[in-house]
Scaffold this active site. Structure first.
Site, PDB file in Angstrom:
ATOM      1  CG  HIS A   1      -1.993  -1.005   1.262  1.00 53.23           C
ATOM      2  ND1 HIS A   1      -1.728  -2.346   1.354  1.00 53.23           N
ATOM      3  CD2 HIS A   1      -3.354  -0.900   1.228  1.00 53.23           C
ATOM      4  CE1 HIS A   1      -2.858  -3.018   1.386  1.00 53.23           C
ATOM      5  NE2 HIS A   1      -3.861  -2.174   1.297  1.00 53.23           N
TER       6      HIS A   1
ATOM      7  CG  ASP B   1      -0.141   0.553  -4.182  1.00 53.10           C
ATOM      8  OD1 ASP B   1       1.029   0.525  -3.777  1.00 53.10           O
ATOM      9  OD2 ASP B   1      -1.115   0.400  -3.425  1.00 53.10           O
TER      10      ASP B   1
ATOM     11  CG  HIS C   1      -5.923  -0.459  -1.753  1.00 52.00           C
ATOM     12  ND1 HIS C   1      -6.751   0.501  -2.306  1.00 52.00           N
ATOM     13  CD2 HIS C   1      -6.615  -0.980  -0.699  1.00 52.00           C
ATOM     14  CE1 HIS C   1      -7.869   0.566  -1.607  1.00 52.00           C
ATOM     15  NE2 HIS C   1      -7.814  -0.320  -0.627  1.00 52.00           N
TER      16      HIS C   1
ATOM     17  CD  GLU D   1     -11.676  -5.908   3.638  1.00 55.06           C
ATOM     18  OE1 GLU D   1     -11.020  -5.187   2.857  1.00 55.06           O
ATOM     19  OE2 GLU D   1     -11.683  -5.729   4.864  1.00 55.06           O
TER      20      GLU D   1
ATOM     21  CD  GLU E   1     -13.925  -1.862   3.585  1.00 54.47           C
ATOM     22  OE1 GLU E   1     -13.097  -0.993   3.919  1.00 54.47           O
ATOM     23  OE2 GLU E   1     -13.632  -2.842   2.877  1.00 54.47           O
TER      24      GLU E   1
ATOM     25  CB  CYS F   1     -14.138   1.982   2.704  1.00 59.10           C
ATOM     26  SG  CYS F   1     -13.365   2.783   4.128  1.00 59.10           S
TER      27      CYS F   1
ATOM     28  CB  CYS G   1     -10.109   2.235   6.028  1.00 53.71           C
ATOM     29  SG  CYS G   1     -11.039   0.698   6.000  1.00 53.71           S
ATOM     30  CB  CYS G   2     -15.139   2.410   7.779  1.00 53.22           C
ATOM     31  SG  CYS G   2     -14.945   0.973   6.684  1.00 53.22           S
TER      32      CYS G   2
END
Length: 657
Positions: free
Chosen positions: A141, A191, A193, A322, A338, A340, A419-420
């Site tokens: 990441h 990357d 992500h 996910e 999720e 996000c 993250c969320c």
């Protein structure tokens, strides 16, 4: 690449020019300002008792030489600080706060000291694994983390005019441009992500430096090309993995690297990565006129919205990875959805609206916003859902069946992978940007949220004051303020939930037959100061049914009113919600509960409940003795569930024909 000039594009109205004054939404925006952002600052500083440790701020202090210690958290822990700063920036746009700005400035000073002389910025690799930089893009990441800090730098510069963080992230981006590319000694990769792609376009827009746009396009073009970058990288690294002791296994579809992005037919892999990638693709298509990228965005949008999206606007049906699974696979109880991912879908929808204003994008944006995003945070602003289920039985998801362990029956205080919560904060703090856009001589109203906007359209500057009743009433009123009469069009979205729509201009009916274009009722006329346009939308309770291939919803129905999806909870209906049935001709009535979740409209229905005799110890019987007894079922908005303690919940209920 099929590129054409990109001059005929819409542009969002900057949140600097939009002031939200809305009975429904001001609560949440004030909550972000007064509770969520301060709470998250305490959380990332490890000062919330009982919450999982973050380590995010302390990592920066260690990397800056201001403290001693070891890196703590995930390899992407820096992003919690970045998203917090971005949310702060948006709050400062709408209301300057000297104390909050000082806290942010001090954090930016620490970030600057943590940056290496060549521009590299990442606390994990600075503190824990300096020899590992840029050796495991697949898993670690680095570009994703840089992307979030770039977004924060751009947002803070736009909000305050201060360049310090913008200069920091520009140096970081310049370092990335030196490292990545097809030249000698460069890394010809991308990357695992996605995030850097959309961030670089924002940096290009803020600085005017086209090299950032070209770098974004480079990462998009490289993804999925053969030979596999991830395989080549793994071979150089000896197939080691960051997450496990065994050798890395590369599932290219998980990373959306199974095909070049322009050839992908269906959304696959990690859901957040998909929609972040698509947001970046839409940005690059908008700025370069790349029609092949735009066509890929349309194709993948159609697959997500028509075959892989929950009725709540959630995406990502599978806990493993996910991820998206396959078309029409939308289980309600093992769902992932999720928070996000729903936010990323909103980002993608918003960008598609700038490329081609069409209500189908705004409908999904609204659906995800009012249901999954709002449902992801409690009314107190201190508890959050990472996973957003459509069916919950606490004893099951807290039991020994690990297929359900990712589902929580109540919101959590914080997450190690947090993250969320900051993603919700930055979205709600920037909500003003999502209401309008302007294309040529047309103002598009995408969301019905009250407030005032300063606009430039058709050569005129105007102020547009909106009063809205959504989500409880299908009403919106627009008052125009102009220095002198001007001709332009006001395009009002006719949502997919509206059973009918009527428009009035200055109190007189304005026929919209033949004037609805791409889902927007277009009022094209000469406007004068004080003119008023009113939109009345029929907002009945709707029975929603799934495509027949969604097996989990066979013979089931969900209720929706306006943008809100409804659910049944144990608090109102008792346990064993699977025994409730909604007759086809059941009367549905709308009421009001002033106590629950700050006041909301609920739906009561004449239902049936399956009554069973004493079953005894037998697992199976041939005689059921079951009967159906009249019952009253109470449905509340999905976003308001889990505010009354732990209990069962279901969006889909059996329908008795």
């Amino acid at each position: 690449m099929g590129q054409t000039a990109s001059t005929d594009k819409a542009r969002p109205v900057s949140m600097k020019d939009v002031r939200i004054q809305d009975d429904f939404w001001n609560y949440y925006i004030d909550l972000v300002r007064d509770v969520v952002v301060p709470y998250q600052w305490e959380a990332i500083n490890d000062r919330v008792e009982g919450a999982e440790r973050s380590g995010a701020v302390s990592n920066f202090k260690i990397a800056a030489g201001l403290a001693e210690g070891e890196f703590y958290g995930f390899v992407f822990q820096d992003t919690d600080v970045a998203k917090w700063l971005e949310a702060v920036a948006y709050l400062l746009v709408s209301k300057r706060d000297a104390a909050l700005e000082q806290v942010a400035d001090e954090m930016i000073d620490i970030i600057g000291k943590a940056q290496q002389p060549n521009g590299y910025l990442n606390t994990y690799f600075t503190i824990k694994e300096p020899e590992g930089k840029w050796t495991n893009l697949t898993e670690c990441h680095e570009l994703y983390t840089a992307g979030h800090m770039i977004e924060a730098g751009v947002a803070y510069y736009k909000a305050t005019g201060k360049r310090k963080l913008l200069d920091i992230v520009s140096r970081a981006a310049d370092n990335i441009a030196e490292v990545f590319g097809d030249g000698p000694g460069q890394i010809a990769g991308y990357d695992g992500h996605q995030e850097i792609e959309l961030a670089l376009v924002k940096l290009y827009e803020a600085t005017g430096e086209r090299r950032y746009l070209e770098l974004s396009r480079y990462f998009i073009d490289k993804r999925g090309q053969q030979p596999s970058f991830f395989v080549e990288e793994a071979e150089r690294r000896g197939w080691t993995t960051h997450w496990r002791k065994n050798k890395i296994h590369i599932d290219h579809a998980y990373f959306q690297a199974h095909q070049p992005v322009r050839e992908q037919e269906a959304a696959a892999g990690h859901a957040v990565r998909v929609v972040y990638m698509l947001a970046g693709m839409a940005d690059v298509a908008r700025e370069t006129g790349d029609e092949t990228l735009l066509e890929a965005c349309r194709r993948l949008w159609d697959n997500i919205a028509n075959k892989q999206m929950y009725v709540t606007g959630g995406i990502g049906s599978m806990a493993q990875g996910e991820a998206f699974s396959f078309d029409y696979d939308l289980p309600n109880d093992t769902i992932y959805s999720e928070t996000c991912a729903a936010i990323g879908l909103i980002f993608f929808a918003h960008r598609m609206l700038q490329l081609e204003p069409n209500s189908r994008y705004a409908d999904v944006m609204e659906r995800a916003l009012y249901n999954t995003v709002l449902g992801g945070m409690s009314r107190d602003g201190r508890h959050f859902f990472y996973v957003n289920p459509l069916e919950v039985t606490p004893g099951v998801c807290e039991g020994r069946n690990k297929n359900f362990n990712h589902v929580k029956p109540v919101r959590q205080e914080w997450f190690g992978c947090a993250c969320c919560p900051p993603n919700i904060a930055r979205l709600l703090a920037s909500l003003g940007e999502y209401v309008y856009s302007v294309k040529g001589d047309t103002v598009y109203a995408h969301l019905y949220i009250g407030g005032e906007a300063e606009l430039a359209v058709g050569g005129a500057k105007l102020r547009l004051k909106q009063e809205a009743g959504v989500p409880w009433e299908g009403k919106a009123r627009f008052e125009v303020s102009l220095a002198q009469p001007s001709s332009f069009a006001l395009a009002l979205r006719v949502p997919d939930w509206a059973a009918g729509a009527e428009v009035l201009v200055n109190g007189a009916a304005y026929p919209i037959d033949g004037r609805v274009r791409d889902g927007y009722a277009v009022i094209d006329r000469e406007w004068a100061d004080g003119d008023v346009a009113e939109l009345a939308l029929e907002m009945p309770v709707m029975r929603v049914r799934s495509h027949p291939l969604v097996k989990g919803n066979a013979s089931k129905v969900a209720l929706q009113r306006g943008p809100l999806v409804y659910c049944v909870e144990e608090a109102d209906n008792g346990p064993q919600l699977q025994q409730l049935m909604l007759p086809l001709d059941a009367k549905l009535e709308v009421g009001f509960d002033a106590e629950l979740a700050g006041g909301l409209k609920l739906i009561t229905a004449e239902a049936l409940r399956l009554e069973l005799p004493q079953w005894g110890s037998q697992l199976y019987r041939t005689d059921s003795g079951a009967s159906l007894k009249p019952a009253v079922a109470t449905f509340i908005p999905y976003y308001a569930w889990a505010n009354r303690g732990k209990g069962e919940m279901a969006v889909w209920v059996k329908e008795r024909v």
